[in-house]
Enzyme design. Structure first.
Site, PDB file in Angstrom:
ATOM      1  N   ASP A  52       0.820  -1.213   0.000  1.00 16.27           N
ATOM      2  CA  ASP A  52       0.000   0.000   0.000  1.00 16.27           C
ATOM      3  C   ASP A  52       0.851   1.258   0.000  1.00 16.27           C
ATOM      4  O   ASP A  52       2.060   1.221   0.224  1.00 16.27           O
ATOM      5  CB  ASP A  52      -0.900   0.019   1.244  1.00 16.27           C
ATOM      6  CG  ASP A  52      -1.940  -1.085   1.227  1.00 16.27           C
ATOM      7  OD1 ASP A  52      -2.257  -1.579   0.130  1.00 16.27           O
ATOM      8  OD2 ASP A  52      -2.430  -1.446   2.312  1.00 16.27           O
ATOM      9  N   TYR A 110       6.659  -9.895   7.344  1.00 13.76           N
ATOM     10  CA  TYR A 110       6.452  -8.463   7.524  1.00 13.76           C
ATOM     11  C   TYR A 110       6.927  -8.060   8.908  1.00 13.76           C
ATOM     12  O   TYR A 110       6.880  -8.851   9.858  1.00 13.76           O
ATOM     13  CB  TYR A 110       4.962  -8.103   7.406  1.00 13.76           C
ATOM     14  CG  TYR A 110       4.408  -8.107   6.006  1.00 13.76           C
ATOM     15  CD1 TYR A 110       4.401  -6.939   5.238  1.00 13.76           C
ATOM     16  CD2 TYR A 110       3.867  -9.267   5.449  1.00 13.76           C
ATOM     17  CE1 TYR A 110       3.876  -6.938   3.958  1.00 13.76           C
ATOM     18  CE2 TYR A 110       3.345  -9.262   4.164  1.00 13.76           C
ATOM     19  CZ  TYR A 110       3.357  -8.096   3.426  1.00 13.76           C
ATOM     20  OH  TYR A 110       2.841  -8.084   2.153  1.00 13.76           O
TER      21      TYR A 110
END
Length: 262
Positions: A52, A110
């Site tokens: 994003d 992540y």
């Protein structure tokens, strides 16, 4: 026609995410422009993860097809001489023409970074979420273990997500604290309650829903504040309701660290 794989790192601060968008600066768009300058071909890269706006990466994966005569292992040098300085190809090679970065079994890692203290270190302002409150790292780590395994993560994605299933497998979660000064990993023990913390939430899994890692981080954040007990995470999972989980933490604290192909 040959297929090439790139390992791409980037500072996502100035980009509207990975995916190419009209009239917006994106990571994919910059790679496509650099490849056109390098080869003269209208190339469209395919990324493994469409991060994003504002999200950073140390090891996203992309592939593209080209007739270029440049050896795969030399592409990184050629592209890095053209790309903006906040995007870098860390490795490059030629791969089988059947390799697709999104249709292979993978493990993605992540990390979400949180900094606490009375004021934010200005060198970290673009790469971590700052709060003025001390967090209980041990409780956050305990809470994270309830999310490890194969579960329905409907509570941990945007409410109107359009996917066939919200079941995902998380293989590991670890929450720890690094020393603010020298970056050495450490525990939360022995720290003054008002001393700064540099907290890392690492989440590994086979695949993730939209905003899933940022919502997991927001949920563990609530546990760290002692607003919720670690065990409450089990109720959030069972409820399958987005309103039960924590907030979606800001994109700037999220890093795609690694994609492993299994």
């Amino acid at each position: 026609m040959k297929r090439f794989k790139l390992i791409v790192a980037y500072d996502g601060t100035n980009y509207c995410g990975w995916q190419r968008q009209p009239k917006e600066d994106t990571i994919e768009g910059e790679l496509n422009k650099a490849l056109f300058r390098l080869t003269g071909e209208n190339i469209q890269v395919i990324g493994a993860s469409r991060t994003d706006a504002g999200v950073h990466a140390c090891g996203n994966v992309a592939v593209f097809d080209s007739e270029t005569s440049i050896p795969g292992e030399r592409l990184l040098f050629a592209l890095n001489s053209i790309l903006p300085e906040d995007i870098r190809v860390m490795d490059s090679c030629q791969v089988s023409d059947t390799f697709h970065p999104r249709y292979c079994d993978t493990r993605k890692t992540y990390e979400y970074r949180i900094q606490t203290g009375r004021t934010l270190d200005p060198t970290a302002r673009l790469y971590s979420h700052w709060i003025p409150y001390h967090l209980d790292v041990e409780a956050m780590n305990r809470a994270g273990q309830y999310l490890v395994g194969t579960h329905d993560f409907k509570s941990f994605c945007v409410a109107k997500t359009q996917v066939k299933t919200t079941v995902r497998t998380v293989t590991a979660i670890k929450v720890w604290q690094k020393d603010i000064v020298d970056g050495i990993e450490g525990s939360d023990s022995g720290k003054e309650t008002d001393s700064p913390q540099n907290i890392v939430i690492r989440v590994e899994g086979e695949g993730f829903l939209y905003n899933m890692v940022r919502i997991i981080s927001g949920t563990l954040f609530k546990v760290g504040l002692h607003a919720w007990a670690p065990e409450y995470v089990q109720d959030i999972l069972a409820g399958c309701d987005r309103t039960l989980a924590g907030e979606t933490l800001p994109a700037k604290g999220l890093f795609l660290k690694q994609i492993e192909y299994l």
